[in-house]
Each structure stands twice: as structure tokens, then as C-alpha cells.
Design a protein around this motif. Structure first.
Motif, mmCIF file in Angstrom:
data_model
loop_
_atom_site.group_PDB
_atom_site.id
_atom_site.type_symbol
_atom_site.label_atom_id
_atom_site.label_comp_id
_atom_site.label_asym_id
_atom_site.label_seq_id
_atom_site.Cartn_x
_atom_site.Cartn_y
_atom_site.Cartn_z
ATOM 1 N N ASP A 79 -22.919 28.315 0.846
ATOM 2 C CA ASP A 79 -22.845 28.647 2.267
ATOM 3 C C ASP A 79 -23.241 30.079 2.570
ATOM 4 O OD1 ASP A 79 -19.807 26.671 2.595
ATOM 5 O OD2 ASP A 79 -21.909 26.071 2.774
ATOM 6 N N TYR A 80 -23.606 30.832 1.543
ATOM 7 C CA TYR A 80 -23.806 32.269 1.720
ATOM 8 C C TYR A 80 -25.043 32.758 0.973
ATOM 9 C CZ TYR A 80 -19.023 32.080 3.392
ATOM 10 O OH TYR A 80 -17.900 31.760 4.094
ATOM 11 N N ARG A 101 -21.452 39.802 0.024
ATOM 12 C CA ARG A 101 -21.666 38.456 0.544
ATOM 13 C C ARG A 101 -22.159 38.521 1.975
ATOM 14 N NH1 ARG A 101 -16.875 34.125 1.803
ATOM 15 N NH2 ARG A 101 -16.651 35.479 3.640
ATOM 16 N N TRP A 102 -23.196 37.760 2.246
ATOM 17 C CA TRP A 102 -23.703 37.630 3.620
ATOM 18 C C TRP A 102 -23.311 36.266 4.156
ATOM 19 C CZ3 TRP A 102 -26.106 40.295 7.489
ATOM 20 C CH2 TRP A 102 -26.611 39.536 8.541
ATOM 21 N N GLY A 103 -22.523 36.314 5.234
ATOM 22 C CA GLY A 103 -22.234 35.102 5.979
ATOM 23 C C GLY A 103 -22.662 35.329 7.413
ATOM 24 N N TYR A 142 -22.454 41.183 6.475
ATOM 25 C CA TYR A 142 -21.900 41.438 5.132
ATOM 26 C C TYR A 142 -20.395 41.615 5.281
ATOM 27 C CZ TYR A 142 -26.585 41.817 3.272
ATOM 28 O OH TYR A 142 -27.874 41.539 2.878
ATOM 29 N N ASP A 143 -19.654 40.621 4.814
ATOM 30 C CA ASP A 143 -18.233 40.593 5.120
ATOM 31 C C ASP A 143 -17.332 40.784 3.907
ATOM 32 O OD1 ASP A 143 -18.162 36.944 5.644
ATOM 33 O OD2 ASP A 143 -18.687 38.157 3.898
ATOM 34 N N PHE A 172 -14.680 31.125 -2.323
ATOM 35 C CA PHE A 172 -15.600 30.568 -1.340
ATOM 36 C C PHE A 172 -16.697 29.794 -2.056
ATOM 37 C CE2 PHE A 172 -19.258 33.462 -1.870
ATOM 38 C CZ PHE A 172 -18.665 34.528 -2.539
ATOM 39 N N ILE A 206 -26.028 36.367 -1.459
ATOM 40 C CA ILE A 206 -25.488 37.554 -2.128
ATOM 41 C C ILE A 206 -26.608 38.585 -2.240
ATOM 42 C CG2 ILE A 206 -24.645 38.516 -4.313
ATOM 43 C CD1 ILE A 206 -22.449 37.057 -2.974
ATOM 44 N N THR A 249 -17.644 35.873 -8.424
ATOM 45 C CA THR A 249 -17.158 35.509 -7.099
ATOM 46 C C THR A 249 -16.062 34.451 -7.177
ATOM 47 O OG1 THR A 249 -18.682 33.675 -6.667
ATOM 48 C CG2 THR A 249 -19.505 35.902 -6.251
#
Length: 116
Positions: free
Chosen positions: A31-32, A98-100, A103-104, A27, A34, A24
């Protein structure tokens, strides 16, 4: 710019092991979360293992519990999926995501084939 790069797939015999990597960048992992997903031909995408970085919580799908484990390499901002005791039904393309706020971001996928 956010990047996730999957690697580590390949052909392995039943009962074998592979370690997938999700590199990764762009970022802060804390904060996320996975999640590793997989999708086999003709089947829906399935969530396999998830790691929430803020609290270290992990969760695995019932189909892989006791065989797969997700972990992080802090120094390299890489998330691993260690897969042991592989079965033919584990054959799929594996993706990290990635989940913020949903899933973005997704990796490009890596093929895992379990066959004798």
C-alpha cells in the motif's frame, strides 16, 4: 504500530560497498512506497532511491544512478539500499521513509562515512 528501523551504515573506503536495511513492521508494504533519503552536515536532505511496491517501480537520484539500487526482501518486509562505488560525497546519515499520504513514518537513520 508502524516501525521503520534503519541499519547497515559504517565506515568504508572510497570505491567500497555497503548495504543498508530498512526493517518495516505494522503495515502492508504493497500500500506504500519506501524512499531512502540522506542528509550530510550543512546540506539539505536529498531523496536517493524510491521503490513503489504496488508496481515495482524504482527511481534513483542522478547522483547515485548506476551505483545504488533499492530492493525488497518479501519474506522479511525489509527494504535494502545496495550502495556500490561509494564516494566521499556519499557521506551522510541515511534514512528510510514511508510514503502514504506524504512521508508519514521515518527510520532513525544510519551513518555512512566514506573516507580513506
Amino acid at each position: 504500530q508502524v516501525h521503520l528501523v534503519d541499519s547497515g551504515g559504517g565506515l568504508v573506503q572510497p570505491g567500497g560497498s555497503l548495504r543498508l536495511s530498512c526493517a518495516t513492521s505494522g503495515f502492508t508494504l504493497e500500500d506504500y512506497a519506501i524512499t531512502w533519503f540522506r542528509q550530510a552536515p550543512g546540506k539539505e536532505r536529498e531523496g536517493v532511491s524510491c521503490l513503489v511496491f504496488r508496481n515495482g517501480l524504482t527511481e534513483d537520484a542522478d547522483s547515485v544512478k548506476g551505483r545504488f539500487s533499492i530492493a525488497r526482501n518479501n519474506a522479511e518486509n525489509t527494504v535494502y539500499l545496495q550502495m556500490n562505488g561509494l564516494k566521499p560525497e556519499d557521506t551522510a546519515v541515511y534514512y528510510c521513509a514511508r510514503w502514504g499520504m506524504g512521508y508519514d513514518s521515518w527510520g532513525q537513520g544510519t551513518q555512512v562515512t566514506v573516507s580513506s
